[in-house]
Design a protein around this motif. Structure first.
Motif, PDB file in Angstrom:
ATOM      1  N   GLY A   5       1.327   6.723  -7.046  1.00  0.00           N
ATOM      2  CA  GLY A   5       0.396   7.817  -7.286  1.00  0.00           C
ATOM      3  C   GLY A   5       1.081   9.171  -7.328  1.00  0.00           C
ATOM      4  O   GLY A   5       0.535  10.134  -7.873  1.00  0.00           O
ATOM      5  N   ARG A   6       2.282   9.225  -6.764  1.00  0.00           N
ATOM      6  CA  ARG A   6       3.076  10.456  -6.776  1.00  0.00           C
ATOM      7  C   ARG A   6       4.153  10.422  -7.863  1.00  0.00           C
ATOM      8  O   ARG A   6       5.022  11.281  -7.907  1.00  0.00           O
ATOM      9  CB  ARG A   6       3.721  10.655  -5.408  1.00  0.00           C
ATOM     10  CG  ARG A   6       2.699  10.864  -4.293  1.00  0.00           C
ATOM     11  CD  ARG A   6       3.227  10.518  -2.912  1.00  0.00           C
ATOM     12  NE  ARG A   6       4.499  11.153  -2.604  1.00  0.00           N
ATOM     13  CZ  ARG A   6       5.151  10.955  -1.456  1.00  0.00           C
ATOM     14  NH1 ARG A   6       4.645  10.133  -0.544  1.00  0.00           N
ATOM     15  NH2 ARG A   6       6.292  11.559  -1.221  1.00  0.00           N
ATOM     16  N   ASP A  62       0.828  -1.210   0.000  1.00  0.00           N
ATOM     17  CA  ASP A  62       0.000   0.000   0.000  1.00  0.00           C
ATOM     18  C   ASP A  62       0.863   1.261   0.000  1.00  0.00           C
ATOM     19  O   ASP A  62       0.515   2.266  -0.626  1.00  0.00           O
ATOM     20  CB  ASP A  62      -0.936   0.002   1.204  1.00  0.00           C
ATOM     21  CG  ASP A  62      -2.100  -0.968   1.047  1.00  0.00           C
ATOM     22  OD1 ASP A  62      -2.316  -1.458  -0.089  1.00  0.00           O
ATOM     23  OD2 ASP A  62      -2.790  -1.236   2.049  1.00  0.00           O
ATOM     24  N   ILE A  97       2.245   1.626  -3.540  1.00  0.00           N
ATOM     25  CA  ILE A  97       1.148   2.071  -4.409  1.00  0.00           C
ATOM     26  C   ILE A  97       0.899   3.570  -4.222  1.00  0.00           C
ATOM     27  O   ILE A  97       0.654   4.303  -5.190  1.00  0.00           O
ATOM     28  CB  ILE A  97      -0.129   1.247  -4.135  1.00  0.00           C
ATOM     29  CG1 ILE A  97       0.064  -0.187  -4.630  1.00  0.00           C
ATOM     30  CG2 ILE A  97      -1.348   1.891  -4.788  1.00  0.00           C
ATOM     31  CD1 ILE A  97      -1.017  -1.150  -4.181  1.00  0.00           C
ATOM     32  N   ASN A  98       0.986   4.042  -2.983  1.00  0.00           N
ATOM     33  CA  ASN A  98       0.836   5.466  -2.709  1.00  0.00           C
ATOM     34  C   ASN A  98       1.923   6.278  -3.401  1.00  0.00           C
ATOM     35  O   ASN A  98       1.657   7.347  -3.968  1.00  0.00           O
ATOM     36  CB  ASN A  98       0.862   5.717  -1.206  1.00  0.00           C
ATOM     37  CG  ASN A  98       0.755   7.187  -0.853  1.00  0.00           C
ATOM     38  OD1 ASN A  98       1.769   7.852  -0.662  1.00  0.00           O
ATOM     39  ND2 ASN A  98      -0.450   7.693  -0.765  1.00  0.00           N
ATOM     40  N   TYR A  99       3.145   5.768  -3.387  1.00  0.00           N
ATOM     41  CA  TYR A  99       4.247   6.474  -4.048  1.00  0.00           C
ATOM     42  C   TYR A  99       4.083   6.446  -5.567  1.00  0.00           C
ATOM     43  O   TYR A  99       4.468   7.404  -6.248  1.00  0.00           O
ATOM     44  CB  TYR A  99       5.589   5.873  -3.623  1.00  0.00           C
ATOM     45  CG  TYR A  99       6.146   6.500  -2.369  1.00  0.00           C
ATOM     46  CD1 TYR A  99       7.152   7.446  -2.432  1.00  0.00           C
ATOM     47  CD2 TYR A  99       5.634   6.158  -1.115  1.00  0.00           C
ATOM     48  CE1 TYR A  99       7.645   8.046  -1.276  1.00  0.00           C
ATOM     49  CE2 TYR A  99       6.119   6.737   0.046  1.00  0.00           C
ATOM     50  CZ  TYR A  99       7.135   7.683  -0.041  1.00  0.00           C
ATOM     51  OH  TYR A  99       7.609   8.287   1.110  1.00  0.00           O
TER      52      TYR A  99
END
Length: 247
Positions: A56-57, A49, A52-54
């Motif tokens: 998105g960046r 997770d 996945i967040n990174y």
């Protein structure tokens, strides 16, 4: 651009948290995760997770052999401990996380840089670059001037001259060095989640794409907590011992 290179996270939350905090303190602008996000460790959900967040960046992420292993029930090419953990990990992940893994690329190339988990000559075969001969083979298999790869859980740095001679440098933590345009390079940052050189501190590297400066780092973290989680999850005890012993 200051690029943080992290590989072989191996579901180790404590190590990844420490490395990401360290990189952010040094104003990393971009992140590349070079595969083996999971396997061996007890926090695959949190690690995935977070990656996945990174993404998105704008972060780059690659497929590793342990990531691929969680997608296939029968992986006879993996040792018994590795198979036990990927089998356990498969049961922890949801459909979205599994699909994220399934869609990961084997390699990414940009700005004359190559990102690959294992090697450039056959990324899908997971063969190791663990010496000057293999480093030369990998460098010759790509047109990129600098290759960043993982798979080997120790930090290493190789270079090739125009004449094709390959040499090896021993990385020194916290010491920046310039990667000359007169040579081609292969960089192995070492493992975030499971170092194997006798030093339990997590490994990662920063590369300044403008100044062409590379810095290896060793980041202390709470390896005892990470190891205890492995034991509490019922995973092979040897994997917990590796974390506190550095291999």
């Amino acid at each position: 651009m200051l690029l943080a290179l992290l590989t072989d996270l191996h579901a180790n939350r404590e190590a990844l948290e420490a490395c990401l905090a360290h990189a952010e303190e040094r104003h990393a602008e971009q992140y590349a995760f070079l595969g083996d996000l999971i396997g061996y460790g007890a926090d695959p959900i949190w690690v995935l997770d977070t990656v996945i967040n990174y993404v998105g960046r704008g972060a780059y992420v690659l497929m590793g052999n342990h990531d691929l292993g969680v997608l296939h029930v029968d992986r006879k090419d993996m040792n018994a401990n590795a198979r036990a953990v990927v089998d356990w990990t498969r049961g922890q992940l949801n459909h979205y996380q599994l699909e994220f893994i399934r869609n990961l690329p084997m390699q990414i190339e940009f700005e004359n840089l190559l990102l690959v988990h294992a090697n450039a000559w056959a990324p899908e075969k997971w063969e190791y670059v663990d010496g000057v001969m293999e480093a030369g083979r990998s460098i010759k298999a790509t047109q990129a001037q600098i290759t960043f790869c993982g798979h080997v859980h120790t930090p290493s740095l190789y270079h090739m001259t125009d004449a094709g001679k390959v040499g090896e440098f021993t990385p020194v933590s916290d010491l920046s060095m310039s990667l000359s345009k007169l040579r081609r390079w292969l960089v192995q940052p070492g493992s975030v989640g499971q170092p194997r050189d006798g030093n339990p501190a997590a490994c990662y590297a920063l590369f300044d794409t403008v100044k062409r400066e590379l810095t290896f780092f060793r980041v202390p973290y709470d390896a005892e907590t990470a190891a205890q989680k492995v034991l509490e999850a019922g995973l092979p005890a040897v994997l917990a011992h590796r974390l506190v012993q550095g291999g």
